[in-house]
Enzyme design. Structure first.
Site, short mmCIF file in Angstrom:
data_model
loop_
_atom_site.label_atom_id
_atom_site.label_comp_id
_atom_site.label_asym_id
_atom_site.label_seq_id
_atom_site.Cartn_x
_atom_site.Cartn_y
_atom_site.Cartn_z
N HIS A 64 45.74 42.71 48.25
CA HIS A 64 46.40 43.03 47.03
C HIS A 64 47.85 42.86 47.24
CE1 HIS A 64 47.58 45.37 43.41
NE2 HIS A 64 46.21 44.91 42.93
N ASP B 14 44.39 50.19 53.38
CA ASP B 14 44.45 50.20 51.69
C ASP B 14 43.04 50.46 51.55
OD1 ASP B 14 44.25 49.63 49.17
OD2 ASP B 14 45.32 47.84 49.16
N GLN C 177 39.98 50.13 46.97
CA GLN C 177 38.60 49.64 46.70
C GLN C 177 37.57 50.51 47.52
OE1 GLN C 177 38.06 48.22 43.77
NE2 GLN C 177 39.83 47.44 43.52
N LYS D 132 40.93 54.81 40.21
CA LYS D 132 39.43 54.19 40.53
C LYS D 132 38.32 54.87 41.21
CE LYS D 132 42.68 50.10 42.06
NZ LYS D 132 42.67 49.25 40.96
N CYS E 224 45.78 40.25 41.04
CA CYS E 224 46.75 40.67 41.85
C CYS E 224 46.62 40.30 43.46
CB CYS E 224 47.09 42.16 41.84
SG CYS E 224 47.80 42.80 40.14
N1 7TS Z 1 45.16 47.75 46.64
C1 7TS Z 1 44.01 47.28 46.10
C2 7TS Z 1 42.91 46.70 47.13
C3 7TS Z 1 43.64 47.23 44.73
O1 7TS Z 1 42.30 46.72 44.33
C4 7TS Z 1 44.55 47.74 44.02
C5 7TS Z 1 44.18 47.75 42.48
C6 7TS Z 1 45.99 48.41 44.38
C7 7TS Z 1 46.10 48.44 45.88
C8 7TS Z 1 46.62 48.96 43.64
O2 7TS Z 1 46.28 50.07 43.07
P1 7TS Z 1 47.17 50.86 42.23
O3 7TS Z 1 46.29 51.95 41.73
O4 7TS Z 1 48.28 51.33 42.93
O5 7TS Z 1 47.62 49.94 41.25
N2 7TS Z 1 43.57 46.85 42.14
C9 7TS Z 1 43.32 46.17 40.82
C10 7TS Z 1 42.41 45.30 40.55
O6 7TS Z 1 41.59 44.82 41.28
N3 7TS Z 1 42.48 45.01 39.09
O7 7TS Z 1 43.42 45.81 38.69
C11 7TS Z 1 44.17 46.56 39.74
#
Ligand code: 7TS
Length: 419
Positions: A135, A212, A215, A238, A376
């Site tokens: 990401h 990370d 997910q 999430k 992303c």
């Molecule tokens: N890393 C992964 C693997 C992600 O899927 C996401 C967000 C992030 C980092 C960033 O997370 P945040 O909470 O700091 O924004 N993924 C997604 C997605 O797949 N669609 O929208 C956000």
């Protein structure tokens, strides 16, 4: 077990999904006249009443700033906030609450490590190793760091199946590698990476490892003591919790030796114009008033999924994925991205002759919420030479009937586009 790779266990008592769904008020609505089918939990999941109630109870009755007041409300807020930290610690099996730093989310957690650990330690001869399936949150902070320090960013590619090419990882890992940063589960491909093996090899090469877990955490039980990584990041929203709250786990000895990255209240012990001293862990990394309601909501979300059982959730989601994957085979012109064995509940695809955004719009008319775009993860799109994909993600509250609705809506889109 490769933690996120929870192979369904047939002996587990299945989730009572109909009862679980009653906990999620947002699921019980119509969108464009159709019952909502929410298949975008990978972007952000819905919240159960328990989380909403916990946040509301705090806002209505217990709100005050934390760590500051001797008065009753401040003590209640502090107890709830620190109680949430302990719930998170126990959930991911970290050694100590000193290793659990609250952040705004995964993105902020990774930036914290890049700017505090990375900036204080990296020099121009050093390398940071990421993967092609990251990401943007696990790419751009390292690009910024490399720009600041002169270090070099190296990238481990994946194959067309969506699996990391481990031979390339071995070639790219060297004594110059200072940081290995990779996703536990890919948000576009669903691939569960062999993080145990990667962590062991990176440690042998003298590098620290950031995982990370954005997910991975919603999909399966995480045991950080067993994983033995140096940093682990994830987001509350999430995991059926609120937005604006996330977690950075850091190995205590590393966090202890790292400089603060933001200055302000709460992160200090003493402030004088001749110089300031910093607070103990984890507060050294929590400058300013934190997202108290968010942390409390996250603590409640952790309780919620723990009661259901992460293994049962994983088994349920795997069954949904298998069911959906079987259906993809009958749709002509459907190409699935990511076919790694044991992948998580993420189905990325394209339909020949229909742009992903058009598909997303038609599905929305049918009440089906999926995500379309680059998710992303532009390098993943580049890998397959596609501008965008459609992505359905499955969560603990999804059902087979909803997957039927997804495929019925896909059939409708194909009729409209005569594909
Ligand atoms: N890393 C992964 C693997 C992600 O899927 C996401 C967000 C992030 C980092 C960033 O997370 P945040 O909470 O700091 O924004 N993924 C997604 C997605 O797949 N669609 O929208 C956000």
């Amino acid at each position: 077990m490769n933690q996120a790779q929870a192979t369904p266990d047939a002996t587990l008592c299945p989730l009572d999904v109909e009862s679980v769904r009653k906990d999620f008020p947002a699921l019980h609505q119509k969108v464009n006249g159709r019952p909502l089918v929410y298949l975008d939990s990978g972007a952000s999941s819905q919240k159960p009443e328990q989380v909403i109630d916990a946040v509301q109870a705090y806002e209505r009755r217990d709100h005050a700033n934390v760590h500051r007041g001797v008065h009753t409300l401040s003590q209640r807020a502090t107890d709830a906030f620190e109680g949430a930290r302990e719930k998170v610690r126990s959930f991911v099996n970290a050694r100590s609450v000193r290793e659990i730093v609250f952040t705004r989310g995964t993105t902020e957690a990774i930036n914290l490590v890049a700017q505090s650990y990375g900036r204080s330690r990296l020099a121009s001869s050093d390398e940071v190793l990421v993967t092609e399936m990251e990401h943007h949150a696990n790419i751009v902070p390292w690009q910024l760091l490399c720009g600041q320090t002169g270090a070099t960013l190296k990238v481990v590619p994946f194959d067309d199946n969506g699996e990391l090419i481990m031979a390339r990882f071995k070639e790219l890992l060297s004594s110059q590698t200072r940081i290995v940063a990779l996703t536990h589960v890919s948000n576009t491909l669903g691939t569960v990476n062999p993080v145990h093996q990667i962590i062991r090899m990176a440690h042998e090469a003298g590098a620290v490892v950031l995982i990370d877990g954005a997910q991975a955490v919603p999909h399966s039980a995480i045991d950080l003591m067993a994983l033995d990584c140096d940093f682990y990041a994830f987001s509350g929203h999430k995991l059926y919790g609120p937005t604006g709250i996330g977690v950075l786990y850091g190995r205590e000895a590393l966090l202890d030796a790292m400089p603060p990255w933001q200055g302000g209240g709460d992160m200090i012990k003493s402030v004088r114009f001749s110089g300031s001293t910093y607070n103990d862990l984890p507060y050294k990394f929590e400058a300013g008033t934190p997202h108290i309601a968010g942390a409390i909501g996250l603590g409640e979300a952790v309780d919620y999924v723990s009661k259901l059982g992460m293994d049962r959730i994983a088994a349920h989601v795997h069954k949904l994925l298998d069911y959906a994957t079987a259906q993809t085979e009958r749709v002509s012109g459907m190409r699935v991205f990511g076919n790694a064995p044991g992948k998580a509940g993420i189905l990325s695809f394209e339909l020949q002759g229909i742009h992903a955004h058009d598909l997303g719009t038609i599905l929305d008319h049918e009440g089906v919420a999926i995500r379309t775009g680059h998710h992303c993860a532009m390098p993943v799109m580049e890998h397959y030479a596609v501008p965008a994909t459609a992505r359905a993600t499955f969560a603990l509250y999804n059902t087979r009937a909803e997957i039927d609705s997804l495929f019925a809506a896909i059939d409708k889109a194909r009729e409209i586009f005569h594909t």
